[in-house]
Write a protein that holds these residues in place. Structure first.
Motif, mmCIF file in Angstrom:
data_model
loop_
_atom_site.group_PDB
_atom_site.id
_atom_site.type_symbol
_atom_site.label_atom_id
_atom_site.label_comp_id
_atom_site.label_asym_id
_atom_site.label_seq_id
_atom_site.Cartn_x
_atom_site.Cartn_y
_atom_site.Cartn_z
ATOM 1 N N ASN A 89 31.538 26.467 18.823
ATOM 2 C CA ASN A 89 30.603 27.185 19.688
ATOM 3 C C ASN A 89 30.273 26.318 20.896
ATOM 4 O O ASN A 89 29.225 25.669 20.949
ATOM 5 C CB ASN A 89 29.339 27.538 18.909
ATOM 6 C CG ASN A 89 28.403 28.429 19.724
ATOM 7 O OD1 ASN A 89 28.844 29.139 20.626
ATOM 8 N ND2 ASN A 89 27.115 28.366 19.408
ATOM 9 N N PRO A 90 31.152 26.263 21.910
ATOM 10 C CA PRO A 90 30.891 25.421 23.080
ATOM 11 C C PRO A 90 29.744 25.991 23.909
ATOM 12 O O PRO A 90 29.447 27.186 23.869
ATOM 13 C CB PRO A 90 32.212 25.472 23.846
ATOM 14 C CG PRO A 90 32.829 26.784 23.451
ATOM 15 C CD PRO A 90 32.427 27.007 22.030
ATOM 16 N N SER A 91 29.105 25.094 24.664
ATOM 17 C CA SER A 91 28.011 25.543 25.524
ATOM 18 C C SER A 91 28.533 26.337 26.712
ATOM 19 O O SER A 91 27.820 27.187 27.250
ATOM 20 C CB SER A 91 27.208 24.333 26.008
ATOM 21 O OG SER A 91 28.041 23.430 26.720
ATOM 22 N N ASP A 92 29.772 26.110 27.113
ATOM 23 C CA ASP A 92 30.350 26.873 28.212
ATOM 24 C C ASP A 92 31.863 26.715 28.182
ATOM 25 O O ASP A 92 32.399 25.739 27.645
ATOM 26 C CB ASP A 92 29.800 26.388 29.559
ATOM 27 C CG ASP A 92 30.148 27.345 30.694
ATOM 28 O OD1 ASP A 92 30.517 28.498 30.389
ATOM 29 O OD2 ASP A 92 30.061 26.939 31.867
ATOM 30 N N VAL A 93 32.557 27.701 28.746
ATOM 31 C CA VAL A 93 34.005 27.673 28.869
ATOM 32 C C VAL A 93 34.355 27.991 30.311
ATOM 33 O O VAL A 93 33.814 28.939 30.888
ATOM 34 C CB VAL A 93 34.679 28.689 27.926
ATOM 35 C CG1 VAL A 93 36.172 28.774 28.197
ATOM 36 C CG2 VAL A 93 34.436 28.304 26.473
ATOM 37 N N CYS A 94 35.214 27.204 30.901
ATOM 38 C CA CYS A 94 35.585 27.451 32.291
ATOM 39 C C CYS A 94 37.043 27.080 32.518
ATOM 40 O O CYS A 94 37.731 26.618 31.604
ATOM 41 C CB CYS A 94 34.680 26.669 33.243
ATOM 42 S SG CYS A 94 34.751 24.885 33.022
ATOM 43 N N PHE A 95 37.510 27.259 33.737
ATOM 44 C CA PHE A 95 38.903 26.996 34.097
ATOM 45 C C PHE A 95 38.928 26.105 35.330
ATOM 46 O O PHE A 95 38.093 26.244 36.233
ATOM 47 C CB PHE A 95 39.646 28.300 34.376
ATOM 48 C CG PHE A 95 39.633 29.270 33.224
ATOM 49 C CD1 PHE A 95 40.641 29.244 32.283
ATOM 50 C CD2 PHE A 95 38.608 30.191 33.089
ATOM 51 C CE1 PHE A 95 40.627 30.140 31.223
ATOM 52 C CE2 PHE A 95 38.584 31.086 32.041
ATOM 53 C CZ PHE A 95 39.587 31.065 31.101
ATOM 54 N N VAL A 96 39.900 25.212 35.396
ATOM 55 C CA VAL A 96 40.046 24.331 36.546
ATOM 56 C C VAL A 96 41.526 24.167 36.845
ATOM 57 O O VAL A 96 42.390 24.448 36.005
ATOM 58 C CB VAL A 96 39.422 22.935 36.294
ATOM 59 C CG1 VAL A 96 37.937 23.033 36.057
ATOM 60 C CG2 VAL A 96 40.119 22.220 35.131
ATOM 61 N N GLY A 131 26.244 20.541 27.017
ATOM 62 C CA GLY A 131 26.155 20.468 28.471
ATOM 63 C C GLY A 131 27.473 20.008 29.038
ATOM 64 O O GLY A 131 28.502 20.613 28.812
ATOM 65 N N CYS A 132 27.460 18.911 29.779
ATOM 66 C CA CYS A 132 28.688 18.385 30.381
ATOM 67 C C CYS A 132 29.041 17.004 29.831
ATOM 68 O O CYS A 132 29.886 16.313 30.391
ATOM 69 C CB CYS A 132 28.539 18.302 31.904
ATOM 70 S SG CYS A 132 28.337 19.914 32.690
ATOM 71 N N ASP A 133 28.364 16.580 28.757
ATOM 72 C CA ASP A 133 28.607 15.233 28.255
ATOM 73 C C ASP A 133 29.975 15.100 27.605
ATOM 74 O O ASP A 133 30.561 14.034 27.562
ATOM 75 C CB ASP A 133 27.519 14.842 27.237
ATOM 76 C CG ASP A 133 26.148 14.731 27.896
ATOM 77 O OD1 ASP A 133 26.126 14.489 29.116
ATOM 78 O OD2 ASP A 133 25.147 14.891 27.199
ATOM 79 N N ASN A 170 32.713 33.683 22.576
ATOM 80 C CA ASN A 170 32.752 32.661 23.629
ATOM 81 C C ASN A 170 34.111 32.536 24.310
ATOM 82 O O ASN A 170 34.317 31.640 25.113
ATOM 83 C CB ASN A 170 32.332 31.285 23.103
ATOM 84 C CG ASN A 170 30.873 31.238 22.722
ATOM 85 O OD1 ASN A 170 30.036 31.891 23.347
ATOM 86 N ND2 ASN A 170 30.551 30.475 21.676
ATOM 87 N N GLY A 171 35.040 33.410 23.982
ATOM 88 C CA GLY A 171 36.335 33.360 24.635
ATOM 89 C C GLY A 171 36.280 33.959 26.033
ATOM 90 O O GLY A 171 35.509 34.874 26.313
#
Length: 460
Positions: free
Chosen positions: A253-260, A312-314, A284-285
């Protein structure tokens, strides 16, 4: 002494186990035993001796049992007369000249009347090896060299003991620590087993106060996060969307999912025009949709990554994916945009151009030009090392900014194929194409297979 035929045999205790009856075997040494090359004497558990002699006959060697009786057993006093001796004596020598029936061995300190004890004490002091060599050779120079060698060894021993070092480090749970040196300035690095993520990349240093810098990282369970591309090969002007799916597992269960865009392959560092939406079938997908862009057609080609952020971003998990052209550009000959091999393997990276032979090719590794590979359609890497790992780009000269090229990601396992662990002494058990983790030996199974060694399942 045992008499076999007309010859004598001296028995020599060897205490070899005799299979079958538990007796103790005594191997005998033959003294002029005609036609016999092996003699065994067994002390049987019930008492007594059994003797067998292996006789070398021209036709077939045979074992013959020898029975004890007054006629073939004699007391042995350790003396062999001249007629019984097997020794050869040179001119002027005889059996009697080498026999002293009154000799009594002495086990006291060696002496030599030609070497005064005062000279030994003055040269050697308490070094008994020097003293022995002086007595044996009567050569003071030779004995002095012996003493000098021992003094040098004592100095070396004193210089290599008593070093202060940093204290040993314990392995983190689900990982290992690799200590290059425990002396001041030495380093220690940490790695996690497959299926676990390191909290931070740490290199600890043994400091002048003999304490390790920093603190040990932790290895937490891998969130099992996948990055999947639909339509990785697409034409530069093909009006079809490219889809990149970021799919966390049900237990993650990640806090956020994004693409780069994880690497600039000529199309810039930012994402192309695209849209992010949720994937309903997975909690969360998310999916990144990259449509054809009239203005920046080539920007949807390159190396992208799905990123899951934890706390978060840690901490984050990044999985790379490649999108490349399939018509005017180059594509991998085997259609594989990622390759995983082991240290020591031989790898062939080849590209082709649909309907045409590639011409005037140029190669990059991690953005750096490799001049020696100019014009090649394939390269063969022999005995690969970790330095060979990276992103390989192949394009036609002058066409990189037109995005008519391909990218191939090469991953290298730190151990030779079939092995894992510290020193690579572990033996992998993965079957059916399973990938063996270089640290833990855990198998990552291909689609359709499961089990500890990927031994179960079938192709889907």
């Amino acid at each position: 002494m045992l008499e076999v035929g007309n010859k004598d045999v001296v028995l020599q205790a060897r205490n070899l186990p005799l299979s079958g009856n538990g007796a103790t075997v005594i191997k005998a040494v033959g003294i002029c035993v005609a036609n016999a090359d092996t003699i065994h004497v067994a002390v049987v558990p019930t008492g007594g001796l059994d003797v067998w002699v292996k006789v070398n006959l021209a036709s077939s060697p045979q074992w013959q049992q020898v029975l004890f009786s007054p006629s073939n057993t004699l007391p042995f006093n350790g003396v062999i007369d001249e007629t019984e001796s097997c020794f050869y004596y040179g001119p002027g020598e005889s059996h009697g000249g080498f026999t002293n029936l009154f000799f009594v061995p002495s086990f006291g300190p060696p002496t030599n009347p030609n070497v005064p004890q005062a000279d030994i004490d003055a040269l050697c002091g308490s070094n008994e090896f020097c003293a022995f060599d002086y007595l044996a050779t009567e050569d003071a120079t030779f004995a002095g060299r012996t003493l000098a060698y021992f003094e040098q060894m004592d100095m070396i021993s004193a210089a290599t003991t008593g070093f202060d070092t940093c204290s040993p480090l314990t392995n983190p749970t689900n990982g290992i620590v690799l200590i290059a040196s425990g002396l001041v300035g030495g380093t220690a690095t940490y790695q996690c087993f497959q299926g676990f993520l390191i909290s931070e990349e740490v290199t600890r240093i043994c400091q002048g106060d003999f304490q390790w810098s920093g603190s040990a990282p932790t290895c937490t369970a891998d969130p099992n996060f996948s990055c999947i591309i639909k339509r990785p090969f697409v034409g530069a002007k093909e009006d079809k969307d490219v889809f990149i799916y970021a799919l966390p597992s049900s237990t993650f269960n990640p806090s956020d999912v994004c693409f780069v865009r994880s690497f600039d392959t000529g199309a810039g560092k930012s994402l192309p025009p695209s849209k992010v939406s949720n994937v309903n079938i997975v909690s969360n997908g998310k999916v990144l949709s990259i449509p054809l862009s009239d203005k920046r057609q080539g920007r949807r080609f390159g190396v992208f990554a799905c990123v899951a952020q934890i706390d978060g971003c840690d901490e984050k998990v990044e999985v790379r994916a490649v999108v490349t052209a399939d018509r005017k550009g180059l594509i991998p000959t085997d259609g594989r945009i990622t390759r995983t091999v082991s240290v020591g393997d031989k790898v062939k990276i080849a590209v082709t151009r649909p309907n045409k032979a590639p011409q005037r090719t140029r190669w990059l590794k991690n953005g750096n030009h490799i001049p020696n590979w100019n014009g090649r359609n394939y390269v063969i890497l022999k005995d690969v090392t970790l330095k060979d790992q990276g992103i390989y780009e192949v394009f036609r000269r002058g066409r990189r900014l037109l995005n008519q090229h391909t990218m191939i990601i090469l991953y290298i396992r730190a151990c030779p194929k079939g092995s894992f662990g510290i020193g690579c002494f572990g033996i992998c058990s993965c079957q059916n194409g399973g990938l063996c983790d270089e640290l833990s030996g855990k198998c990552t199974c291909p689609p359709g297979f499961f089990g500890t060694s990927c031994e179960s399942g079938k192709y889907m």
